[in-house]
Write a protein that holds these residues in place. Sequence first.
Motif, PDB file in Angstrom:
ATOM      1  N   ASN A  17       3.994  -6.805  -7.702  1.00 44.96           N
ATOM      2  CA  ASN A  17       2.953  -7.501  -6.953  1.00 44.96           C
ATOM      3  C   ASN A  17       3.040  -7.164  -5.468  1.00 44.96           C
ATOM      4  O   ASN A  17       2.028  -6.933  -4.801  1.00 44.96           O
ATOM      5  CB  ASN A  17       3.089  -9.013  -7.158  1.00 44.96           C
ATOM      6  CG  ASN A  17       1.845  -9.774  -6.719  1.00 44.96           C
ATOM      7  OD1 ASN A  17       0.736  -9.263  -6.782  1.00 44.96           O
ATOM      8  ND2 ASN A  17       2.041 -10.997  -6.260  1.00 44.96           N
ATOM      9  N   GLN A  18       4.259  -7.100  -4.953  1.00 45.64           N
ATOM     10  CA  GLN A  18       4.442  -6.712  -3.558  1.00 45.64           C
ATOM     11  C   GLN A  18       4.023  -5.260  -3.341  1.00 45.64           C
ATOM     12  O   GLN A  18       3.395  -4.927  -2.337  1.00 45.64           O
ATOM     13  CB  GLN A  18       5.898  -6.898  -3.143  1.00 45.64           C
ATOM     14  CG  GLN A  18       6.325  -8.354  -3.035  1.00 45.64           C
ATOM     15  CD  GLN A  18       7.784  -8.493  -2.630  1.00 45.64           C
ATOM     16  OE1 GLN A  18       8.578  -7.566  -2.754  1.00 45.64           O
ATOM     17  NE2 GLN A  18       8.139  -9.663  -2.147  1.00 45.64           N
TER      18      GLN A  18
ATOM     19  N   GLY B  85       0.946  -2.292   4.965  1.00 43.70           N
ATOM     20  CA  GLY B  85       1.288  -1.874   6.313  1.00 43.70           C
ATOM     21  C   GLY B  85       1.906  -0.493   6.375  1.00 43.70           C
ATOM     22  O   GLY B  85       2.209   0.128   5.347  1.00 43.70           O
ATOM     23  N   PRO B  86       2.111   0.042   7.582  1.00 40.67           N
ATOM     24  CA  PRO B  86       2.731   1.353   7.741  1.00 40.67           C
ATOM     25  C   PRO B  86       4.079   1.424   7.023  1.00 40.67           C
ATOM     26  O   PRO B  86       4.901   0.511   7.130  1.00 40.67           O
ATOM     27  CB  PRO B  86       2.909   1.475   9.257  1.00 40.67           C
ATOM     28  CG  PRO B  86       1.857   0.586   9.827  1.00 40.67           C
ATOM     29  CD  PRO B  86       1.748  -0.576   8.874  1.00 40.67           C
ATOM     30  N   GLY B  87       4.280   2.492   6.257  1.00 41.06           N
ATOM     31  CA  GLY B  87       5.537   2.694   5.559  1.00 41.06           C
ATOM     32  C   GLY B  87       5.602   2.090   4.170  1.00 41.06           C
ATOM     33  O   GLY B  87       6.530   2.385   3.412  1.00 41.06           O
ATOM     34  N   THR B  88       4.628   1.251   3.795  1.00 42.12           N
ATOM     35  CA  THR B  88       4.613   0.688   2.450  1.00 42.12           C
ATOM     36  C   THR B  88       4.000   1.698   1.479  1.00 42.12           C
ATOM     37  O   THR B  88       3.259   2.601   1.870  1.00 42.12           O
ATOM     38  CB  THR B  88       3.800  -0.613   2.392  1.00 42.12           C
ATOM     39  OG1 THR B  88       2.441  -0.323   2.746  1.00 42.12           O
ATOM     40  CG2 THR B  88       4.368  -1.650   3.356  1.00 42.12           C
ATOM     41  N   GLU B  89       4.303   1.530   0.202  1.00 44.13           N
ATOM     42  CA  GLU B  89       3.784   2.458  -0.805  1.00 44.13           C
ATOM     43  C   GLU B  89       2.255   2.431  -0.869  1.00 44.13           C
ATOM     44  O   GLU B  89       1.592   3.475  -0.843  1.00 44.13           O
ATOM     45  CB  GLU B  89       4.356   2.119  -2.179  1.00 44.13           C
ATOM     46  CG  GLU B  89       5.833   2.398  -2.343  1.00 44.13           C
ATOM     47  CD  GLU B  89       6.313   2.022  -3.731  1.00 44.13           C
ATOM     48  OE1 GLU B  89       6.279   2.886  -4.635  1.00 44.13           O
ATOM     49  OE2 GLU B  89       6.698   0.851  -3.928  1.00 44.13           O
ATOM     50  N   MET B  90       1.688   1.224  -0.960  1.00 46.09           N
ATOM     51  CA  MET B  90       0.240   1.133  -1.062  1.00 46.09           C
ATOM     52  C   MET B  90      -0.423   1.530   0.249  1.00 46.09           C
ATOM     53  O   MET B  90      -1.504   2.127   0.251  1.00 46.09           O
ATOM     54  CB  MET B  90      -0.181  -0.283  -1.465  1.00 46.09           C
ATOM     55  CG  MET B  90      -1.677  -0.440  -1.721  1.00 46.09           C
ATOM     56  SD  MET B  90      -2.345   0.702  -2.976  1.00 46.09           S
ATOM     57  CE  MET B  90      -1.635  -0.003  -4.461  1.00 46.09           C
ATOM     58  N   GLY B  91       0.234   1.226   1.354  1.00 48.09           N
ATOM     59  CA  GLY B  91      -0.300   1.656   2.635  1.00 48.09           C
ATOM     60  C   GLY B  91      -0.398   3.169   2.727  1.00 48.09           C
ATOM     61  O   GLY B  91      -1.392   3.718   3.229  1.00 48.09           O
ATOM     62  N   GLN B  92       0.625   3.875   2.226  1.00 45.12           N
ATOM     63  CA  GLN B  92       0.579   5.333   2.231  1.00 45.12           C
ATOM     64  C   GLN B  92      -0.529   5.862   1.335  1.00 45.12           C
ATOM     65  O   GLN B  92      -1.210   6.834   1.673  1.00 45.12           O
ATOM     66  CB  GLN B  92       1.936   5.881   1.783  1.00 45.12           C
ATOM     67  CG  GLN B  92       3.047   5.682   2.804  1.00 45.12           C
ATOM     68  CD  GLN B  92       4.387   6.204   2.309  1.00 45.12           C
ATOM     69  OE1 GLN B  92       4.786   5.974   1.168  1.00 45.12           O
ATOM     70  NE2 GLN B  92       5.086   6.921   3.169  1.00 45.12           N
TER      71      GLN B  92
ATOM     72  N   TRP C 280      -6.171  -7.603  -0.718  1.00 42.80           N
ATOM     73  CA  TRP C 280      -7.302  -6.807  -1.173  1.00 42.80           C
ATOM     74  C   TRP C 280      -7.449  -6.780  -2.690  1.00 42.80           C
ATOM     75  O   TRP C 280      -8.553  -6.830  -3.227  1.00 42.80           O
ATOM     76  CB  TRP C 280      -7.182  -5.376  -0.642  1.00 42.80           C
ATOM     77  CG  TRP C 280      -6.115  -4.582  -1.337  1.00 42.80           C
ATOM     78  CD1 TRP C 280      -4.777  -4.611  -1.101  1.00 42.80           C
ATOM     79  CD2 TRP C 280      -6.315  -3.663  -2.416  1.00 42.80           C
ATOM     80  NE1 TRP C 280      -4.120  -3.770  -1.954  1.00 42.80           N
ATOM     81  CE2 TRP C 280      -5.041  -3.175  -2.776  1.00 42.80           C
ATOM     82  CE3 TRP C 280      -7.428  -3.199  -3.106  1.00 42.80           C
ATOM     83  CZ2 TRP C 280      -4.846  -2.239  -3.794  1.00 42.80           C
ATOM     84  CZ3 TRP C 280      -7.250  -2.270  -4.124  1.00 42.80           C
ATOM     85  CH2 TRP C 280      -5.973  -1.807  -4.449  1.00 42.80           C
ATOM     86  N   LEU C 281      -6.321  -6.746  -3.428  1.00 44.53           N
ATOM     87  CA  LEU C 281      -6.399  -6.593  -4.872  1.00 44.53           C
ATOM     88  C   LEU C 281      -6.855  -7.884  -5.544  1.00 44.53           C
ATOM     89  O   LEU C 281      -7.580  -7.860  -6.537  1.00 44.53           O
ATOM     90  CB  LEU C 281      -5.056  -6.137  -5.434  1.00 44.53           C
ATOM     91  CG  LEU C 281      -5.062  -5.709  -6.898  1.00 44.53           C
ATOM     92  CD1 LEU C 281      -6.082  -4.608  -7.161  1.00 44.53           C
ATOM     93  CD2 LEU C 281      -3.673  -5.272  -7.345  1.00 44.53           C
TER      94      LEU C 281
ATOM     95  N   ALA D 238      -3.024 -16.618  -0.276  1.00 48.08           N
ATOM     96  CA  ALA D 238      -3.437 -15.280   0.146  1.00 48.08           C
ATOM     97  C   ALA D 238      -2.811 -14.212  -0.732  1.00 48.08           C
ATOM     98  O   ALA D 238      -3.403 -13.147  -0.958  1.00 48.08           O
ATOM     99  CB  ALA D 238      -3.057 -15.052   1.605  1.00 48.08           C
ATOM    100  N   VAL D 239      -1.603 -14.483  -1.228  1.00 55.36           N
ATOM    101  CA  VAL D 239      -0.939 -13.583  -2.186  1.00 55.36           C
ATOM    102  C   VAL D 239      -0.428 -14.459  -3.320  1.00 55.36           C
ATOM    103  O   VAL D 239       0.611 -15.118  -3.194  1.00 55.36           O
ATOM    104  CB  VAL D 239       0.218 -12.795  -1.554  1.00 55.36           C
ATOM    105  CG1 VAL D 239       0.798 -11.810  -2.569  1.00 55.36           C
ATOM    106  CG2 VAL D 239      -0.237 -12.054  -0.303  1.00 55.36           C
TER     107      VAL D 239
END
Length: 439
Positions: free
Chosen positions: A7-8, A14-21, A169-170, A358-359
Amino acid sequence: MLTREDNQRVTQVGPGTEMGQLMRLYWIPFLLSKDVDVDGQTYKVRLLGEDLVAYRDTDGQVGLVDHACPHRGAPMAFARNEDGGLRCIYHGWKFDTTGACREMPAEPANSAMLKKVKIAAYPVRERNGVLWAYMGPDADNPPPLPDIEWNLVPEEQVALTMRVQECNWLQALEGEIDSAHAAILHGRVDVGGIINQWKQAQDLTPTFECVQHSVGVSIASRRKVGDDKNYIRVNQFLMPFWTFVPPQAQYPDLSGHAWVPIDDHHTLCLMFSYTPAQPLYEKTRKVFKEGYGGRETGHASEASFEKRSPVEPYHTYWSRFNRANAYQFDYGLQVNKYNSGLPGLWVQDAACQSGVAAVYDRSKEHLGTSDTGIARTRRMLLDSLRKLGQDGTRPESVNQPDRYMLRAASLTVPAGADWMKEGEQHMKAELGKDFGYTP
């Protein structure tokens, strides 16, 4: 359900996160063109957890730069937009849309800093009234913009709105690929209203079938219509944050969202509605703009926003329907008229998607067969993260702009018919091509 760890992974951007990339590999629609004027005031945005300001320079080019001046961190939200650049009010350093520093009034004329100092900046493209940003690693050679039909049709055929939603977002996106809820959440206690006449209201126990492809997942719900026919609604999820919704029979249009991550707890909801081969109905455009009977439609009406400070990201797009005021829930209305007790379509969706947290902790979920599309979408996202993290393999969709020419569809077919075969031509978007069927 998702584990807390997964879930995380899918919600942190944010920058450096998997989904952010992963998100940074794609072009991101982040603002409407009308929100920035030539030599006008900056507009504060936040994308993927990064605070930025957008502005339109003297030549009409749009810049998207860091919200803090690289000199001493003064707020660029207060910067003066003049003569082809953005000038910090603190010491007058001036930057162009590429991030290059053009003037340093308080420094010697031959200062080496002038050529060295830059403000962080992202490439921006503009198409059909929408501004797009590329925040990825290929800034000098970014991929092409996706060929999404709503952003290619003439202006008179499309309606666009934006709003901020108070969840990741998800959580927001999953609400739109879940067509099991529509006639229930949006329906009425009494027999009045258009929604109770929707075809999907005739069968509240649909079966779901999914087909994954290179740019996303086609999610079909099959409902019985009499003894010998099925009503098929095909929603589309397209990487990384797009959803397309099928048309309804009365005044049919195609619609959907980009669910753009502002940060881990907020989403920019860009909604589009369009007609593929004729001007959008004026009545429809008016209802989107003004609401209907004091209630919200799928679009946020002009009266639905609350005014905020211009130094707050997306200050013009925060809603007066929010978690703090229970989205203006009315129990009396719920008992006597509307199933939800909430004032309109998008508010009903937002309240269910954002009302708890929110999450939300998805490890507490109990998914059913109606959640087939959601489960498949999550698997596709997690698989994309795994491949990108293991060996840098990017999703095919990053460089397949033409594959985004898809439509959602709503079809009546013989009972048991193959919806992919029956709907193949109707799910292909072609500019100028009408529906080709009666939704």
